[in-house]
Design a protein around this motif. Structure first.
Motif, PDB file in Angstrom:
ATOM      1  N   TYR A  75       0.821  -1.209   0.000  1.00  0.00           N
ATOM      2  CA  TYR A  75       0.000   0.000   0.000  1.00  0.00           C
ATOM      3  C   TYR A  75       0.860   1.266   0.000  1.00  0.00           C
ATOM      4  N   LEU A  80      -0.702   0.240  -4.302  1.00  0.00           N
ATOM      5  CA  LEU A  80      -1.811  -0.682  -4.509  1.00  0.00           C
ATOM      6  C   LEU A  80      -2.991  -0.281  -3.627  1.00  0.00           C
ATOM      7  N   ARG A  81      -4.118  -0.969  -3.810  1.00  0.00           N
ATOM      8  CA  ARG A  81      -5.323  -0.583  -3.074  1.00  0.00           C
ATOM      9  C   ARG A  81      -5.126  -0.720  -1.565  1.00  0.00           C
ATOM     10  N   ARG A  82      -5.914   0.043  -0.852  1.00  0.00           N
ATOM     11  CA  ARG A  82      -5.807   0.099   0.608  1.00  0.00           C
ATOM     12  C   ARG A  82      -6.345  -1.187   1.228  1.00  0.00           C
ATOM     13  N   ARG A  84      -8.079  -3.604   3.985  1.00  0.00           N
ATOM     14  CA  ARG A  84      -9.181  -3.337   4.916  1.00  0.00           C
ATOM     15  C   ARG A  84      -8.679  -3.102   6.329  1.00  0.00           C
TER      16      ARG A  84
END
Length: 96
Positions: A75, A80-82, A84
């Motif tokens: 991240y 890249l995407r966060r 959860r």
């Protein structure tokens, strides 16, 4: 029988991380990426040696830290995407 000797064979709890042979999955991926790259450039032995060093270095880096270190690094450094589990960036405390 010595239970500590066989702890790499079967995960003991549901929360245990995944294994690939006797490595954690994220450490094994550090090795596999370099081996695949070596196959692509026709230097599998050289890249396997580099991959083994990269896996060793990553294993040393993550020892004693949060189990989701790979997601945090992906991240923050790769964009890249966060994940959860990652708190918002304005919070400076990580409970985990």
């Amino acid at each position: 029988m010595d239970e500590k000797r066989f702890d790499h064979l079967v995960p003991q709890r549901l929360d245990d991380s995944g294994k690939f042979l006797f490595w954690d999955t994220d450490v094994a991926m550090a090795f596999v990426v370099f081996v695949m790259l070596g196959i692509l450039v026709s230097q599998p032995i050289t890249c396997a040696a580099i991959g083994a060093f990269a896996a060793y270095a990553y294993n040393r880096l993550k020892s004693g830290r949060h189990p989701g270190l790979a997601a945090h690094l992906a991240y923050w450094h790769l964009g890249l995407r966060r994940p959860r589990e990652l708190p918002p960036s304005h919070l400076r405390e990580l409970h985990g």
